[in-house]
Design a protein around this motif. Structure first.
Motif, PDB file in Angstrom:
ATOM      1  N   LEU A 115     -38.939  -8.432  11.800  1.00  0.00           N
ATOM      2  CA  LEU A 115     -39.765  -7.613  10.154  1.00  0.00           C
ATOM      3  C   LEU A 115     -40.014  -8.443  10.537  1.00  0.00           C
ATOM      4  CD1 LEU A 115     -36.733  -6.576   7.388  1.00  0.00           C
ATOM      5  CD2 LEU A 115     -38.014  -4.748   9.073  1.00  0.00           C
ATOM      6  N   GLU A 116     -41.478  -8.480   9.470  1.00  0.00           N
ATOM      7  CA  GLU A 116     -42.788  -9.367   9.060  1.00  0.00           C
ATOM      8  C   GLU A 116     -41.775  -9.732   7.694  1.00  0.00           C
ATOM      9  OE1 GLU A 116     -44.960 -10.816   9.875  1.00  0.00           O
ATOM     10  OE2 GLU A 116     -44.608  -9.837  12.369  1.00  0.00           O
ATOM     11  N   ARG A 117     -41.364 -10.787   7.452  1.00  0.00           N
ATOM     12  CA  ARG A 117     -41.275 -12.201   6.148  1.00  0.00           C
ATOM     13  C   ARG A 117     -41.666 -13.022   6.074  1.00  0.00           C
ATOM     14  NH1 ARG A 117     -36.841  -9.827   3.050  1.00  0.00           N
ATOM     15  NH2 ARG A 117     -36.053 -12.221   2.412  1.00  0.00           N
ATOM     16  N   ARG A 118     -41.637 -13.552   4.543  1.00  0.00           N
ATOM     17  CA  ARG A 118     -42.717 -14.914   4.036  1.00  0.00           C
ATOM     18  C   ARG A 118     -42.547 -15.741   5.678  1.00  0.00           C
ATOM     19  NH1 ARG A 118     -40.767 -18.173  -0.710  1.00  0.00           N
ATOM     20  NH2 ARG A 118     -43.125 -19.766  -0.537  1.00  0.00           N
ATOM     21  N   GLY A 119     -41.306 -16.420   5.875  1.00  0.00           N
ATOM     22  CA  GLY A 119     -41.110 -17.310   6.669  1.00  0.00           C
ATOM     23  C   GLY A 119     -41.890 -16.780   8.068  1.00  0.00           C
ATOM     24  N   THR A 120     -41.902 -15.662   8.110  1.00  0.00           N
ATOM     25  CA  THR A 120     -42.270 -15.271   9.623  1.00  0.00           C
ATOM     26  C   THR A 120     -43.288 -15.378  10.060  1.00  0.00           C
ATOM     27  OG1 THR A 120     -41.278 -12.690   9.137  1.00  0.00           O
ATOM     28  CG2 THR A 120     -42.938 -13.295  11.385  1.00  0.00           C
ATOM     29  N   ARG A 121     -44.470 -16.374   8.933  1.00  0.00           N
ATOM     30  CA  ARG A 121     -45.347 -17.071   9.348  1.00  0.00           C
ATOM     31  C   ARG A 121     -45.326 -18.591  10.073  1.00  0.00           C
ATOM     32  NH1 ARG A 121     -46.441 -14.758   4.230  1.00  0.00           N
ATOM     33  NH2 ARG A 121     -46.502 -17.574   3.224  1.00  0.00           N
ATOM     34  N   ALA A 122     -43.984 -19.156   9.897  1.00  0.00           N
ATOM     35  CA  ALA A 122     -43.204 -20.388  10.193  1.00  0.00           C
ATOM     36  C   ALA A 122     -42.398 -20.427  11.158  1.00  0.00           C
ATOM     37  CB  ALA A 122     -42.958 -21.185   8.921  1.00  0.00           C
ATOM     38  N   GLY A 123     -42.668 -18.727  12.026  1.00  0.00           N
ATOM     39  CA  GLY A 123     -41.987 -18.915  13.061  1.00  0.00           C
ATOM     40  C   GLY A 123     -40.532 -18.014  13.202  1.00  0.00           C
ATOM     41  N   HIS A 124     -40.102 -18.133  12.179  1.00  0.00           N
ATOM     42  CA  HIS A 124     -38.861 -17.326  11.707  1.00  0.00           C
ATOM     43  C   HIS A 124     -38.715 -15.744  12.318  1.00  0.00           C
ATOM     44  CE1 HIS A 124     -38.030 -20.664   8.616  1.00  0.00           C
ATOM     45  NE2 HIS A 124     -38.623 -21.190   9.349  1.00  0.00           N
TER      46      HIS A 124
END
Length: 223
Positions: A115-124
């Motif tokens: 999933l794309e979540r808020r932390g995905t932008r930080a490589g999570h």
């Protein structure tokens, strides 16, 4: 006995252990008339009143009440409203034992939904391991497998409603919750109020993998 860990909050545990997870609940009933009849009889007996008393209070004949309690007829909504007033219980109480489907979600290893979540932008990397809508508990639970790699950034600023539980599987991370820092290794866990700022403060040993289980009230269950 071993020394109590300084990082474990023990207050309130006694209340939490008051629920027996192995206790057997009363069986559900897959026949609506029988389920309603059982509840009407149970509530009447709890109040210590006779069938004649309840029939008089509701305007039903004793024969009609007997048929309802024995599950032989399907009472109308008007009749159920009269019974709920006379017994002092909500209308929905008559349906609590009627069998409803209970869902389960099975996910094979490696088949979680990314999933794309808020932390995905930080490589999570987030893999959702299961989700059940409109369950009977009134609580939404979201279990994630989170992976942090060399391309991941620290991001100790997550903040959302509900409670969260994380369990370390691999690597080492310094995890922030509010103004506290926790060095977490495989086997360590952290349970917290997710409304406070939280997230990885320092990625000590990569790769890092941990389970994150978030729970919050279903929208219709909120006050």
């Amino acid at each position: 006995m071993g020394k109590k860990s300084d990082t474990v909050e023990t207050g309130g545990l006694a209340a939490a252990f008051g629920q027996d997870p192995h206790a057997l609940r009363e069986p559900t009933v897959n026949n609506l008339e029988i389920a309603i009849g059982h509840e009407v009889r149970a509530f009447r007996k709890t109040l210590g009143i006779t069938g004649a008393d309840l029939a008089s209070a509701t305007g039903l004949s004793l024969g009609m009440l007997s048929k309802i309690e024995n599950g032989n007829i399907s009472p109308s909504l008007t009749t159920l409203q009269s019974l709920s007033r006379a017994l002092g219980v909500p209308l929905t109480a008559f349906f609590r034992r009627f069998e409803e489907p209970r869902n389960a979600v099975f996910v094979k290893a490696g088949e979680g939904v990314e999933l794309e979540r808020r932390g995905t932008r930080a490589g999570h990397q987030y893999n959702l391991l299961g989700h059940i809508d409109n369950n009977s508990s009134g609580v939404v639970v979201e279990p994630y497998l989170i992976t942090l790699s060399a391309d991941s950034d620290t991001f100790p600023a997550f903040q959302h409603e509900g409670m969260e539980f994380i369990y370390m599987l691999e690597g080492e991370v310094v995890y922030r919750h509010g103004d506290r820092l926790f060095t977490m290794l495989p086997g360590d866990s952290l349970f917290f109020d997710a409304d406070a700022r939280h997230g990885p403060e320092e990625l000590v040993r990569l790769p890092i993998r941990y389970l994150s289980i978030i729970s919050y009230p279903q929208p219709h269950a909120r006050g």
